[in-house]
Design a protein around this motif. Structure first.
Motif, short mmCIF file in Angstrom:
data_model
loop_
_atom_site.label_atom_id
_atom_site.label_comp_id
_atom_site.label_asym_id
_atom_site.label_seq_id
_atom_site.Cartn_x
_atom_site.Cartn_y
_atom_site.Cartn_z
N PRO A 1 0.80 -1.13 -0.06
CA PRO A 1 0.13 -0.19 0.05
C PRO A 1 0.94 1.07 -0.13
O PRO A 1 0.52 2.19 -0.61
N ARG A 2 2.19 1.18 0.88
CA ARG A 2 2.89 2.57 0.59
C ARG A 2 3.39 2.70 -0.75
O ARG A 2 3.22 3.82 -0.96
N ALA A 3 3.95 1.70 -1.37
CA ALA A 3 3.98 2.10 -2.64
C ALA A 3 3.30 2.33 -3.60
O ALA A 3 3.60 3.41 -4.58
N PHE A 4 2.08 1.84 -3.68
CA PHE A 4 0.96 2.48 -4.29
C PHE A 4 0.81 3.97 -4.12
O PHE A 4 0.57 4.56 -5.01
N VAL A 5 0.58 4.44 -2.54
CA VAL A 5 0.48 5.90 -2.55
C VAL A 5 1.53 6.51 -3.05
O VAL A 5 1.33 7.60 -3.47
N GLU A 6 2.90 6.02 -2.98
CA GLU A 6 3.97 7.11 -3.31
C GLU A 6 4.24 6.74 -4.80
O GLU A 6 5.14 7.45 -5.14
N LYS A 7 3.32 5.94 -5.54
CA LYS A 7 3.12 5.81 -6.91
C LYS A 7 4.74 5.35 -7.40
O LYS A 7 5.45 5.93 -8.36
#
Length: 267
Positions: free
Chosen positions: A253-259
């Motif tokens: 999820p963190r990678a998704f938010v940070e694109k």
């Protein structure tokens, strides 16, 4: 045994284990030594946390595997070896892949030709099956006075429509790769020259997923297959419990938010 493999090639490339049945002179038929070597390979594959997915294939362009080495079997019969039935307990290589019910790392079968008898059983024990257009599948045991004792009678009736499966079990008839695809036994069929590119595409997609999530999904899917839905939800799954508290469960999820692409560690 890993230092003395003669019937199996075992290579590690990054997070992928490549397991090749290497007896092309007999269409990759599996003798007792092959099974013993495979047991060591699967033990190592399961224990190596840096390996996230495995590929099983056969050497050469003609055959994935035609199953049991019948010349060896005939020789054992002549020596009075007791007959065997379902499973491999007490025989070299136990537990064989077809009985490794707790192996939850994903496996891809790369079927490059004949997948007959035990070869078909090995393919059905994998999670994703890709096949060359010229591949053929069959459980031919009944024509030899045998039974598909490595789980073929159990898996085919679960993975294909029951009456269709019975038609093949009771005749030993072969099916083409295209027919296997129609029945849902194969994920993708491609011309032989594109088989490796097809494999690379599947590996890329599998490796884009978190390794613990893959193991959790495979465990939950296989363990719950015969359970009522309510019980499936209530069952405890070891790898799901590990995934829930893993670093990767936070990283995704963190990678998704940070694109950005996630950086999986398998921890």
């Amino acid at each position: 045994m890993l230092d003395d493999l003669r019937c199996v090639r075992y290579e590690k490339r990054g997070h992928v284990a490549y397991v090749t049945l290497d007896r092309p002179h007999v269409l990759n038929a599996t003798d007792l030594r092959t099974h013993a070597e495979l047991a060591s390979v699967w033990d190592d594959f399961e224990a190596d946390d840096d390996l996230w997915v495995g590929v099983l294939t056969g050497a050469g362009e003609r055959s994935f595997s035609v199953g049991q080495d019948l010349k060896e079997l005939a020789g054992r019969d002549e020596r009075g070896t007791p007959p065997a039935t379902f499973g491999s307990r007490g025989k070299p290589g136990w537990p064989r892949l077809t009985e490794r019910f707790s192996l939850f790392k994903p496996l891809i079968a790369r079927v490059n030709g004949y997948a007959l008898g035990g070869g078909f059983e090995l393919a059905m024990a994998c999670d994703i099956v890709i096949a060359a257009e010229h591949a053929e599948f069959a459980l031919t045991e009944a024509r030899l006075g045998l039974v598909a004792g490595a789980g073929g009678v159990f898996r085919l009736t679960r993975q294909a429509p029951f009456r269709v499966a019975m038609g093949h079990l009771l005749t030993g008839r072969r099916m083409t790769a295209a027919r296997a695809y129609e029945l849902g036994l194969v994920n993708e069929v491609v011309p032989a020259h594109r088989l490796d590119a097809c494999l690379d595409g599947w590996l890329e997609d599998v490796l884009s997923c978190a390794p613990l999530a893959l193991r959790a999904a495979k465990e939950a899917a296989t363990v719950s297959a015969g359970l009522p839905l309510e019980r499936a939800f209530a069952t405890r799954y070891v790898w799901e419990e590990r995934r829930m508290v893993s670093r990767d469960a936070v990283e995704g999820p963190r990678a998704f938010v940070e694109k950005r692409p996630p950086k999986w560690t398998g921890t």
